[in-house]
Design an enzyme around this catalytic site. Structure first.
Site, PDB file in Angstrom:
ATOM      1  N   ARG A 278       0.808  -1.213   0.000  1.00 58.96           N
ATOM      2  CA  ARG A 278       0.000   0.000   0.000  1.00 58.96           C
ATOM      3  C   ARG A 278       0.846   1.271   0.000  1.00 58.96           C
ATOM      4  NH1 ARG A 278      -5.203   0.037   2.018  1.00 58.96           N
ATOM      5  NH2 ARG A 278      -4.736  -1.933   3.065  1.00 58.96           N
ATOM      6  N   TYR A 318     -14.557  -1.807   2.972  1.00 62.69           N
ATOM      7  CA  TYR A 318     -13.890  -1.515   4.251  1.00 62.69           C
ATOM      8  C   TYR A 318     -14.374  -0.211   4.883  1.00 62.69           C
ATOM      9  CZ  TYR A 318     -10.328  -4.386   1.797  1.00 62.69           C
ATOM     10  OH  TYR A 318      -9.649  -5.332   1.076  1.00 62.69           O
ATOM     11  N   CYS A 346     -26.583  -0.498  -9.151  1.00 61.69           N
ATOM     12  CA  CYS A 346     -27.858  -0.625  -8.459  1.00 61.69           C
ATOM     13  C   CYS A 346     -27.709  -1.256  -7.083  1.00 61.69           C
ATOM     14  CB  CYS A 346     -28.801  -1.453  -9.316  1.00 61.69           C
ATOM     15  SG  CYS A 346     -28.861  -0.850 -10.988  1.00 61.69           S
ATOM     16  N   GLU A 347     -26.998  -0.588  -6.211  1.00 63.93           N
ATOM     17  CA  GLU A 347     -26.838  -1.033  -4.822  1.00 63.93           C
ATOM     18  C   GLU A 347     -26.585   0.201  -3.999  1.00 63.93           C
ATOM     19  OE1 GLU A 347     -24.170  -3.952  -3.423  1.00 63.93           O
ATOM     20  OE2 GLU A 347     -24.327  -5.186  -5.221  1.00 63.93           O
ATOM     21  N   TYR A 375      -4.838  -1.400  -4.110  1.00 62.73           N
ATOM     22  CA  TYR A 375      -6.114  -2.072  -3.854  1.00 62.73           C
ATOM     23  C   TYR A 375      -7.261  -1.342  -4.562  1.00 62.73           C
ATOM     24  CZ  TYR A 375      -2.978  -4.195  -0.517  1.00 62.73           C
ATOM     25  OH  TYR A 375      -1.890  -4.817   0.056  1.00 62.73           O
TER      26      TYR A 375
HETATM   27  C1  LIG Z   1      -1.023  -7.885   1.828  1.00 60.65           C
HETATM   28  C2  LIG Z   1       0.311  -8.333   2.266  1.00 60.65           C
HETATM   29  C3  LIG Z   1       1.391  -7.439   2.253  1.00 60.65           C
HETATM   30  C4  LIG Z   1       1.249  -5.989   1.872  1.00 60.65           C
HETATM   31  O1  LIG Z   1       0.481  -5.264   2.773  1.00 60.65           O
HETATM   32  P1  LIG Z   1       0.366  -3.677   2.597  1.00 60.65           P
HETATM   33  O2  LIG Z   1      -0.582  -3.269   3.652  1.00 60.65           O
HETATM   34  O3  LIG Z   1      -0.146  -3.414   1.241  1.00 60.65           O
HETATM   35  O4  LIG Z   1       1.731  -3.110   2.813  1.00 60.65           O
HETATM   36  C5  LIG Z   1       2.632  -7.925   2.584  1.00 60.65           C
HETATM   37  N1  LIG Z   1       2.814  -9.216   2.939  1.00 60.65           N
HETATM   38  C6  LIG Z   1       1.798 -10.100   2.974  1.00 60.65           C
HETATM   39  C7  LIG Z   1       2.060 -11.502   3.373  1.00 60.65           C
HETATM   40  C8  LIG Z   1       0.517  -9.688   2.643  1.00 60.65           C
HETATM   41  O5  LIG Z   1      -0.493 -10.559   2.690  1.00 60.65           O
END
Ligand SMILES: *Cc1c(COP(=O)(O)O)cnc(C)c1O
Length: 422
Positions: A278, A318, A346-347, A375
């Site tokens: 992220r 979320y 339509c939600e 994401y």
């Molecule tokens: C999703 C995930 C990440 C990345 O998480 P971020 O919040 O996007 O930094 C890293 N390692 C594993 C094993 C994950 O499932």
């Protein structure tokens, strides 16, 4: 920091105006900034300087080949969670020895492909998975490098759907059983234990859970070494949060996260791996949409835009907040009014923001969702038969479409009516 700013009354991605991109490819679309992605990769690199390390970008956050290519060219590794991601990693030119394979449900085929690609390591999440990998590696006459993901039972204090490090979560093996499981791993001929893995969740806005988890990992490192295991790598996962609401959120900086790592596991002589997703891609992307209608409801105004929950599901899934700004910069004294920002699906769930205070945006005017680079596109679907929207990559004053908008024909061509129905 990102590279999306107003200049001369217009929103820019680096040196390109959003309106120029929209004029060429239409709306909605995702746009990513190369400079921002590169900057985020560099910041993590710097945060870990002084320790041998590898930043493995968690590509599930945004796995467009062009985005992966930026990471690969910057020298980063990739964290993959499926066969499809492994194919993408290879296609983006990532060397096998910089690929780590995570995930609770790796299949026989995925293991085989990973071994063929001679990947850096598999992060093992359970005993049955360990036994399966041993079988696959042995049958190929190979050994597979592994870490075992331990579940440290700490509360990451994040959204329940993205918390992964509590005892009740499906991930890893309980840290209390780690020594026993490592002993079992050491007895398997097809496996080579190289380290420990931990990942406690996503969008963490506090460093304390990391501190607790990494301390437990340090303690475990001593125990496992005493048991005779060569623990030389620590994969500390990802999860560092980003400011989705720039006005009132200030999650910890990568530098301070690096300090926690240094303080807790820095003197163990291990190579440190981290898997940020992220934070690399999130603030490097915008979702751009156009306003179809401004509808005046009873005591409530609605902005109906041409992006929907199928394009960006985070708000529906979320209850996530995204800052939403007009593409044309509002005047300083422009009136502010609350508005509900919704898509055409339509939600009722297809709502991006309720009673959002913002400058008035009218029919035919564009808005930008900030922090949509992670994401976002990867979680999109064609619900309501809305084709996947294009992705654009900006680099300085140029932009390239890195995933084109499919035609309706493309969409229909993937399906078949069986003969007996014709
Ligand atoms: C999703 C995930 C990440 C990345 O998480 P971020 O919040 O996007 O930094 C890293 N390692 C594993 C094993 C994950 O499932």
């Amino acid at each position: 920091m990102d590279h999306f700013t107003y200049k001369n009354g217009e929103l820019y991605a680096e040196d390109v105006t959003i309106s120029d991109i929209a004029a060429e490819i239409g709306t909605p679309f995702y746009v990513y900034s190369t400079a921002t992605i590169e900057r985020h990769l560099r910041v993590f690199d710097e945060a870990l300087s002084g320790m041998p390390h590898l930043v493995c970008y968690a590509m599930k956050a945004n796995s467009n080949l062009a985005v992966l290519r930026i990471a690969v060219k910057a020298g980063a590794g990739l964290d993959v969670v499926s066969e499809g991601e492994l194919h993408r990693a290879i296609a983006a030119g990532c060397p096998g020895d910089k690929i780590v394979f995570s995930g609770v449900g790796k299949t026989h085929e995925e293991m085989q492909l990973g071994i063929e690609a001679n990947i850096r390591q598999f992060n093992i999440e359970s005993e049955p998975e360990m036994a399966r990998l041993n079988e696959v590696a042995t049958s190929m006459g190979r050994t597979a490098r592994i870490t075992i993901r331990v579940n440290p039972d700490v509360d990451a204090k994040t959204h329940a759907k993205i918390s992964t490090g509590k005892a009740a979560d499906k991930f890893g093996i309980p840290i209390s059983r780690a020594r026993e499981v490592y002993a079992l791993a050491a007895s398997m001929e097809g496996l080579e234990v190289v380290g420990i893995d931990v990942h406690i969740g996503s969008q963490l806005t506090d460093l304390e859970p990391y501190e607790s988890a990494f301390k437990k990992v340090a303690e475990l490192t001593y125990q496992l070494r005493a048991d005779g295991h060569d623990i030389r790598r620590l994969d500390l996962g990802g999860g560092l949060g980003i400011p989705y609401q720039q006005s009132n959120e200030a999650p910890p900086l990568p530098f301070d996260y690096g300090q926690v790592i240094q303080r807790t596991v820095g003197d163990l002589g291990c190579e440190i791996e981290i898997e940020p997703g992220r934070l690399i891609a999130g603030n490097a992307g915008l979702l751009i949409a156009n306003t179809i209608y401004r509808k005046n409801g009873e005591g409530r105004d609605f902005l109906i835009i041409n992006a929907a929950m199928n394009d960006l599901i985070r708000p529906a899934m979320y209850e996530a907040w995204h800052d939403i700004i007009p593409v044309k910069e509002p005047a300083h004294d422009a009136p502010i009014a609350p508005v509900d920002i919704v898509g055409p699906v339509c939600e009722s769930g297809d709502t991006f923001a309720k009673q959002r205070e913002m400058a008035i945006v009218n029919e035919g005017e564009m808005v930008a969702f900030r922090s949509a680079g992670a994401y976002g596109a990867v979680m999109s679907s064609e619900y309501n038969s809305r084709p996947l929207i294009p992705e654009v990559l900006v680099n300085g004053s140029r932009f390239d479409v890195v995933r084109p908008r499919p035609t309706y024909d493309d969409m229909l061509k993937r399906e078949r009516i069986p003969d007996w129905l014709k």
